[in-house]
Design a protein around this motif. Structure first.
Motif, PDB file in Angstrom:
ATOM      1  N   SER A  56       6.988   3.171   6.330  1.00 54.34           N
ATOM      2  CA  SER A  56       5.949   2.265   5.832  1.00 54.34           C
ATOM      3  C   SER A  56       6.613   1.150   5.035  1.00 54.34           C
ATOM      4  O   SER A  56       7.552   1.398   4.279  1.00 54.34           O
ATOM      5  N   THR A  57       6.116  -0.053   5.194  1.00 56.62           N
ATOM      6  CA  THR A  57       6.512  -1.164   4.313  1.00 56.62           C
ATOM      7  C   THR A  57       5.354  -1.508   3.387  1.00 56.62           C
ATOM      8  O   THR A  57       5.451  -1.382   2.162  1.00 56.62           O
ATOM      9  N   THR A  59       2.082  -0.247   2.946  1.00 59.08           N
ATOM     10  CA  THR A  59       1.282   0.763   2.243  1.00 59.08           C
ATOM     11  C   THR A  59       2.074   1.365   1.095  1.00 59.08           C
ATOM     12  O   THR A  59       1.564   1.535  -0.014  1.00 59.08           O
ATOM     13  N   ARG A 108       1.629  10.104   3.528  1.00 56.70           N
ATOM     14  CA  ARG A 108       1.642   9.547   4.893  1.00 56.70           C
ATOM     15  C   ARG A 108       2.403  10.523   5.760  1.00 56.70           C
ATOM     16  O   ARG A 108       3.514  10.957   5.408  1.00 56.70           O
ATOM     17  N   HIS A 136      -6.611   5.848   8.358  1.00 53.52           N
ATOM     18  CA  HIS A 136      -5.816   5.107   7.368  1.00 53.52           C
ATOM     19  C   HIS A 136      -6.855   4.469   6.441  1.00 53.52           C
ATOM     20  O   HIS A 136      -7.116   3.261   6.501  1.00 53.52           O
ATOM     21  N   PRO A 263      -3.123  -5.463  10.747  1.00 54.58           N
ATOM     22  CA  PRO A 263      -2.662  -4.615   9.638  1.00 54.58           C
ATOM     23  C   PRO A 263      -1.151  -4.632   9.449  1.00 54.58           C
ATOM     24  O   PRO A 263      -0.659  -4.163   8.415  1.00 54.58           O
TER      25      PRO A 263
HETATM   26  N1   CP Z   1      -0.559  -1.488   7.602  1.00 56.40           N
HETATM   27  C1   CP Z   1       0.350  -0.524   7.399  1.00 56.40           C
HETATM   28  O1   CP Z   1       0.000   0.665   7.309  1.00 56.40           O
HETATM   29  O2   CP Z   1       1.647  -0.959   7.330  1.00 56.40           O
HETATM   30  P1   CP Z   1       2.885  -0.027   6.933  1.00 56.40           P
HETATM   31  O3   CP Z   1       3.067   0.941   8.062  1.00 56.40           O
HETATM   32  O4   CP Z   1       4.036  -0.951   6.758  1.00 56.40           O
HETATM   33  O5   CP Z   1       2.519   0.709   5.675  1.00 56.40           O
END
Ligand code: CP
Length: 314
Positions: A56-57, A59, A108, A136, A263
């Protein structure tokens, strides 16, 4: 309406009034974020573990910043350097973290149901930061917040979600949130990725992209989730772009005030032309910015906060 939930696990089980409570509370927290001093003491003395067992970046960084702004103590769990690598189970990992007297787990995980599972075996508050292709919820809440901020209202809007719906937790959470708030949701993409079974969630399915976006107020694009697909579901990325990608020619046939959302992560040149992603009609970075206020609101409410007036007073 007061909030009584100790966890945020999904959007499906929330009422429209609960969703609006989050959005109203987030509005107050957005105002806090615009002050010179952006911190409030709402979670002082509380400990939050960010348990991200999938990349993830947005979130992850957004949750961490939200926790900092609420004055929480934070542990960022690194799955790659943990005893998960030695075979320790998710349940044992989480229960050992709880034995350290933590108060919140933000999870996550690639498995659908991981957050629900932890909520049953822990006393800590659990917030779902994305579980497989299931939900999500904070993404859908920040998307709804962004739409409401830009369009004033969600009821009556036409929202088209275009792309890989089948494997998308963002799509499921957005469908629940937007339909509960009175939007008309249309789904579009390759037939293999947009089964008609989604109509049971209260939305329309079409495979004609020009028709899907013609009258839309919001065009919400999704990337192809290769990491969740176990077999080939369409001939090639090039063909997907040709048939379903948002380019200038397609955009020219939409309403002039239709706004573009995504997203992230964005695959430029696949589901969206790069210049559209960077255009004035794109809300992509606004979505990211609003994630902080929305996640602050969720943490505050799950901790027992009552509503936006307390935020303003804080
Ligand atoms: N939108 C989103 O969940 O991005 P990440 O996977 O970078 O958290």
């Amino acid at each position: 309406m007061p909030w009584h939930r100790p966890h945020l696990l999904d959007i499906e089980s929330l009422s429209a009034a609960e969703i609006l409570t989050v959005l109203d509370t987030a509005r107050a927290f957005k105002a806090v974020g615009e002050r010179a001093i952006k911190k409030v003491p709402a979670l002082r003395g509380r400990t939050v573990v960010n348990l991200f067992i999938e990349p993830s970046t947005r979130t992850r960084t957004s949750f961490e910043l939200s926790e900092q702004r609420l004055s929480a103590d934070i542990i960022n769990f690194t799955a790659e350097a943990s005893s998960l690598k030695k075979g320790e189970s998710l349940k044992d990992t989480a229960r050992n973290l709880e034995a350290l007297n933590i108060d919140f787990i933000i999870i996550r995980h690639s498995a659908a149901g991981a957050a629900h599972f932890l909520s049953r075996v822990l006393n800590a508050h659990v917030i779902n930061a994305g579980d497989g292709a299931h939900e999500h919820p904070t993404q859908a809440l920040l998307d709804a917040f962004t739409i409401r901020e830009r369009k004033g209202n969600i009821a009556g809007l036409k929202v088209t979600i275009l792309g890989d719906i089948l494997f998308s937790r963002v799509a499921r959470s957005n469908i629940w949130a937007l339909t509960k708030l009175g939007a008309q949701v249309t789904l579009c993409g390759p037939a293999t990725l947009v089964p008609r079974t989604f109509e049971a969630m209260g939305c329309r399915v079409t495979y004609n992209v020009d028709e899907a976006i013609r009258d839309a107020d919001i065009i919400h694009l999704l990337r192809i989730q290769h990491e969740r697909q176990r077999k080939t579901v369409f001939p090639s990325i090039g063909e997907y772009t040709q048939l379903f990608g948002l380019n200038q020619a397609r955009l020219a046939k939409t309403k002039p005030d239709a706004l573009i959302m995504h997203p992230g992560p964005v695959n430029r040149g696949v589901e969206i032309d790069s210049d559209i992603a960077d255009s004035k009609r794109s809300l992509i970075l606004e979505q990211v910015t609003n994630g902080i206020a929305v996640r602050m609101a969720v943490l505050f409410l799950v901790n027992g906060g009552k509503g936006p007036q307390e935020v303003a007073a804080g």
